[in-house]
Design an enzyme around this catalytic site. Sequence first.
Site, PDB file in Angstrom:
ATOM      1  N   LYS A 295       0.843  -1.208   0.000  1.00 28.56           N
ATOM      2  CA  LYS A 295       0.000   0.000   0.000  1.00 28.56           C
ATOM      3  C   LYS A 295       0.870   1.247   0.000  1.00 28.56           C
ATOM      4  CE  LYS A 295      -2.091  -0.920   3.707  1.00 28.56           C
ATOM      5  NZ  LYS A 295      -1.423  -2.241   3.865  1.00 28.56           N
TER       6      LYS A 295
ATOM      7  N   THR B   4       4.038   1.477  -0.783  1.00 22.90           N
ATOM      8  CA  THR B   4       4.809   1.480  -2.038  1.00 22.90           C
ATOM      9  C   THR B   4       3.943   1.986  -3.184  1.00 22.90           C
ATOM     10  OG1 THR B   4       6.094  -0.419  -1.220  1.00 22.90           O
ATOM     11  CG2 THR B   4       6.108  -0.007  -3.602  1.00 22.90           C
TER      12      THR B   4
ATOM     13  N   ARG C 161       1.541   7.659   7.084  1.00 24.53           N
ATOM     14  CA  ARG C 161       1.837   7.502   8.503  1.00 24.53           C
ATOM     15  C   ARG C 161       3.335   7.374   8.745  1.00 24.53           C
ATOM     16  NH1 ARG C 161      -0.894   2.258   9.643  1.00 24.53           N
ATOM     17  NH2 ARG C 161      -0.444   2.103   7.441  1.00 24.53           N
TER      18      ARG C 161
ATOM     19  N   LYS D  16       8.132  -6.887   9.891  1.00 25.18           N
ATOM     20  CA  LYS D  16       7.762  -6.251   8.637  1.00 25.18           C
ATOM     21  C   LYS D  16       8.793  -5.295   8.087  1.00 25.18           C
ATOM     22  CE  LYS D  16       4.286  -4.457   6.706  1.00 25.18           C
ATOM     23  NZ  LYS D  16       3.125  -3.647   6.425  1.00 25.18           N
TER      24      LYS D  16
ATOM     25  N   ALA E 172      -3.406  -0.411  12.080  1.00 25.19           N
ATOM     26  CA  ALA E 172      -4.822  -0.581  11.731  1.00 25.19           C
ATOM     27  C   ALA E 172      -5.422  -1.848  12.317  1.00 25.19           C
ATOM     28  CB  ALA E 172      -4.986  -0.599  10.218  1.00 25.19           C
TER      29      ALA E 172
ATOM     30  N   PHE F   5      -3.049  -2.111   6.764  1.00 22.26           N
ATOM     31  CA  PHE F   5      -3.492  -3.499   6.557  1.00 22.26           C
ATOM     32  C   PHE F   5      -4.605  -3.574   5.503  1.00 22.26           C
ATOM     33  CE2 PHE F   5      -0.446  -5.074   9.165  1.00 22.26           C
ATOM     34  CZ  PHE F   5      -0.512  -4.667  10.480  1.00 22.26           C
TER      35      PHE F   5
ATOM     36  N   PHE G  60       5.037  -8.102  -8.787  1.00 24.59           N
ATOM     37  CA  PHE G  60       6.314  -8.624  -8.260  1.00 24.59           C
ATOM     38  C   PHE G  60       7.048  -9.305  -9.406  1.00 24.59           C
ATOM     39  CE2 PHE G  60       6.332  -8.534  -3.496  1.00 24.59           C
ATOM     40  CZ  PHE G  60       5.186  -7.767  -3.351  1.00 24.59           C
TER      41      PHE G  60
ATOM     42  N   TRP H 154       7.282  -0.462  -7.832  1.00 28.13           N
ATOM     43  CA  TRP H 154       8.433  -0.915  -7.021  1.00 28.13           C
ATOM     44  C   TRP H 154       9.664  -1.023  -7.905  1.00 28.13           C
ATOM     45  CZ3 TRP H 154      11.485  -5.392  -7.149  1.00 28.13           C
ATOM     46  CH2 TRP H 154      12.262  -5.634  -6.024  1.00 28.13           C
TER      47      TRP H 154
HETATM   48  N1  LIG Z   1       6.179  -5.017  -6.133  1.00 34.49           N
HETATM   49  C1  LIG Z   1       6.992  -5.338  -5.128  1.00 34.49           C
HETATM   50  N2  LIG Z   1       8.015  -6.188  -5.328  1.00 34.49           N
HETATM   51  C2  LIG Z   1       8.838  -6.516  -4.301  1.00 34.49           C
HETATM   52  N3  LIG Z   1       8.705  -6.067  -3.036  1.00 34.49           N
HETATM   53  C3  LIG Z   1       7.686  -5.217  -2.807  1.00 34.49           C
HETATM   54  C4  LIG Z   1       6.782  -4.798  -3.810  1.00 34.49           C
HETATM   55  N4  LIG Z   1       5.870  -3.945  -3.255  1.00 34.49           N
HETATM   56  C5  LIG Z   1       6.208  -3.823  -1.956  1.00 34.49           C
HETATM   57  N5  LIG Z   1       7.290  -4.579  -1.687  1.00 34.49           N
HETATM   58  C6  LIG Z   1       7.932  -4.731  -0.379  1.00 34.49           C
HETATM   59  O1  LIG Z   1       6.956  -5.307   0.479  1.00 34.49           O
HETATM   60  C7  LIG Z   1       7.056  -4.738   1.797  1.00 34.49           C
HETATM   61  C8  LIG Z   1       5.703  -4.125   2.172  1.00 34.49           C
HETATM   62  O2  LIG Z   1       5.472  -2.999   1.336  1.00 34.49           O
HETATM   63  P1  LIG Z   1       4.607  -1.779   1.936  1.00 34.49           P
HETATM   64  O3  LIG Z   1       4.437  -0.787   0.853  1.00 34.49           O
HETATM   65  O4  LIG Z   1       5.193  -1.340   3.236  1.00 34.49           O
HETATM   66  O5  LIG Z   1       3.228  -2.535   2.221  1.00 34.49           O
HETATM   67  P2  LIG Z   1       1.996  -2.066   3.155  1.00 34.49           P
HETATM   68  O6  LIG Z   1       2.034  -0.582   3.244  1.00 34.49           O
HETATM   69  O7  LIG Z   1       0.813  -2.589   2.466  1.00 34.49           O
HETATM   70  O8  LIG Z   1       2.260  -2.737   4.471  1.00 34.49           O
HETATM   71  C9  LIG Z   1       8.186  -3.706   1.731  1.00 34.49           C
HETATM   72  O9  LIG Z   1       9.396  -4.326   2.180  1.00 34.49           O
HETATM   73  C10 LIG Z   1       8.328  -3.401   0.258  1.00 34.49           C
HETATM   74  O10 LIG Z   1       9.644  -3.001  -0.097  1.00 34.49           O
HETATM   75  O1  LIG Z   2      -1.164  -0.660  10.243  1.00 31.32           O
HETATM   76  C1  LIG Z   2      -0.556  -1.260   9.335  1.00 31.32           C
HETATM   77  O2  LIG Z   2      -0.068  -0.577   8.255  1.00 31.32           O
HETATM   78  P1  LIG Z   2       0.596  -1.264   6.975  1.00 31.32           P
HETATM   79  O3  LIG Z   2      -0.447  -2.183   6.404  1.00 31.32           O
HETATM   80  O4  LIG Z   2       0.937  -0.133   6.046  1.00 31.32           O
HETATM   81  O5  LIG Z   2       1.813  -2.015   7.479  1.00 31.32           O
HETATM   82 MG   LIG Z   3       2.119   0.757   4.763  1.00 33.09          MG
END
Ligand SMILES: Nc1ncnc2c1ncn2[C@@H]1O[C@H](COP(=O)(O)OP(=O)(O)O)[C@@H](O)[C@H]1O
Ligand SMILES: O=COP(=O)(O)O
Ligand SMILES: [Mg+2]
Length: 556
Positions: A71, A73, A94, A105, A273, A301, A381, A409
């Site tokens: 999300k 990203t 955030r 994470k 969340a 989430f 991915f 990404w």
């Molecule tokens: N398309 C992608 N390919 C590889 N890794 C990714 C991709 N999108 C996100 N990630 C990795 O996945 C993890 C979660 O991404 P993030 O944006 O923090 O997700 P969320 O905000 O939904 O928790 C991070 O380590 C990010 O670098």
């Molecule tokens: O509260 C969780 O946030 P992410 O899903 O961005 O990790």
């Molecule tokens: Mg996030």
Amino acid sequence: MKSDIQIAQEAKMIHIKEVAKSLDIQEDDLELYGKYKAKFSDELLSKIQSNKDGKLVLVTAINPTPAGEGKTTTSVGLGQAMGVLGKKACLALREPSLGPCFGIKGGAAGGGYAQVVPMEDLNLHFTGDFHAITSANNLLAAMLDNHIQQGNSLGIDPRQIVWKRCLDMNDRVLRNIVVGLGSKMDGMVREDHFVITVASEIMAILCLADDMHDLKKRLGRIIVAYSFDGKPVTADDLQATGAMAALLKDALKPNLIQTLEHTPAIVHGGPFANIAHGCNSVRATKASMKLADITITEAGFGADLGAEKFFDIKCRMAGLKPDAVVLVATIRALKYNGGVPKADLTTENLDALKKGIVNLEKHIENLQKYGVPVVVTLNSFITDTDAETNFVKDFCQERGCEFALSEVWEKGGEGGVELAKKVLYVLENKESNFKPLYENNLSLEDKIKTVATEIYGASDVTYSAAALKELKRIQELGMGDFPVCMAKTQYSLSDDASKLGRPTDFTINVREVYASAGAGFVVAVTGSIMTMPGLPKVPAANNIDVTDDGVITGLF
Ligand SMILES: Nc1ncnc2c1ncn2[C@@H]1O[C@H](COP(=O)(O)OP(=O)(O)O)[C@@H](O)[C@H]1O
Ligand SMILES: O=COP(=O)(O)O
Ligand SMILES: [Mg+2]
């Protein structure tokens, strides 16, 4: 592919005053924290009040794997893509918690070529907001125990203390502790508890407060305990409000940083969340809407948690009207929901995809209940196969869903142009008729039941005896018209993390209920969710270090 931190550290950032200029903000309206971070002055926030609001886009996701589905990203990449298309966009995100950073994470600055920077600053101490929140929370706890030690004139019943200490760390041994051990001078012995800072009510209050005046009113209303005759004891009763607000003076100001492609990002507040309301501050979102034509914001989430609370708590309280929702799906999370173990998620598996895609289907149906146009994006991915990607694309298009592939990404803003164009199309051609899921005049139990049945797909809700008793007391204290904030596992639509996909014929089990009287919502704790997470067998902290010349390594 380089690691997130390598990409971030190689980035050529521009001075934060240049980023601000792209939002027509003068340097005098910034409070600089070095060259690449700044806070908005109170004068700026009042100056922009008369500006016209831009559009508001929420980014949410399907139920995630433990790694998260992109999300943040996608939000960052979409913001960058808007920049590629010459649009004036701004992110409202955030701040990361140290808990996941050193836990499973990792950070929350996005990933690959879609990150906000400086990522190591953001993921560690940033501008000190979380430390301020922790201090304010624990000052209140200290004043509570001190009041009891100094004669307890308010008649606080030590067995009915509801205020918990907090720390921004995953530390399971702090969940249930005993304080006051030692001699008479060491305080009253009692059971106490820690929550992680992002689950503290102070965090929620900071994220929902309009300004300092509203912040102090909310802080003052916090219920810390009940007296022997059952009356609520508040932070105001303990005369703690002013000191807490003083600690939060700077934390209340939204922070400005930039993405790898210099898109402005207002980053402020950071509730999770699953155990809190999961949205960045109202002040950051409203400021962004006054400063840019398009604001892209994220709620934590899956849509059953962050999006539901964004709509039913944040938008309701702040009078926000979202114009579009981007629902992030990934092949890996769909396969995970189809029963594939984490270790096998990179292997093509169309059968598992077909099984797990019901999770995406449910989230599409849920989001449509809020009257906001939905764009589904597949966060691509490098391990995804064409067959898998086409299956998801066909699934969405057969249902008349707006769909776009996102490669942000791997490619940064360029990789998000297809998604940005789809979002712009929706903003220009589809009307949003946002409405919350339930009215505030429903009973608390009916609100909980509405979320559980409509969003989670539960057939019913059960309550522990203690939860029922507390619901009754909350209602009698006049807080029955508060919205509800569900604390639930992020891995399942149910409150059982093992029930993946689209579970049916299940009940939601509420074990605890408490009123966040300052934040203005009632928390319902379900299943076995913990408000103080623990570290995993191999914490991410094991790989984090700093070189002799001060370069952080191992953050991701
Ligand atoms: N398309 C992608 N390919 C590889 N890794 C990714 C991709 N999108 C996100 N990630 C990795 O996945 C993890 C979660 O991404 P993030 O944006 O923090 O997700 P969320 O905000 O939904 O928790 C991070 O380590 C990010 O670098
Ligand atoms: O509260 C969780 O946030 P992410 O899903 O961005 O990790
Ligand atoms: Mg996030």
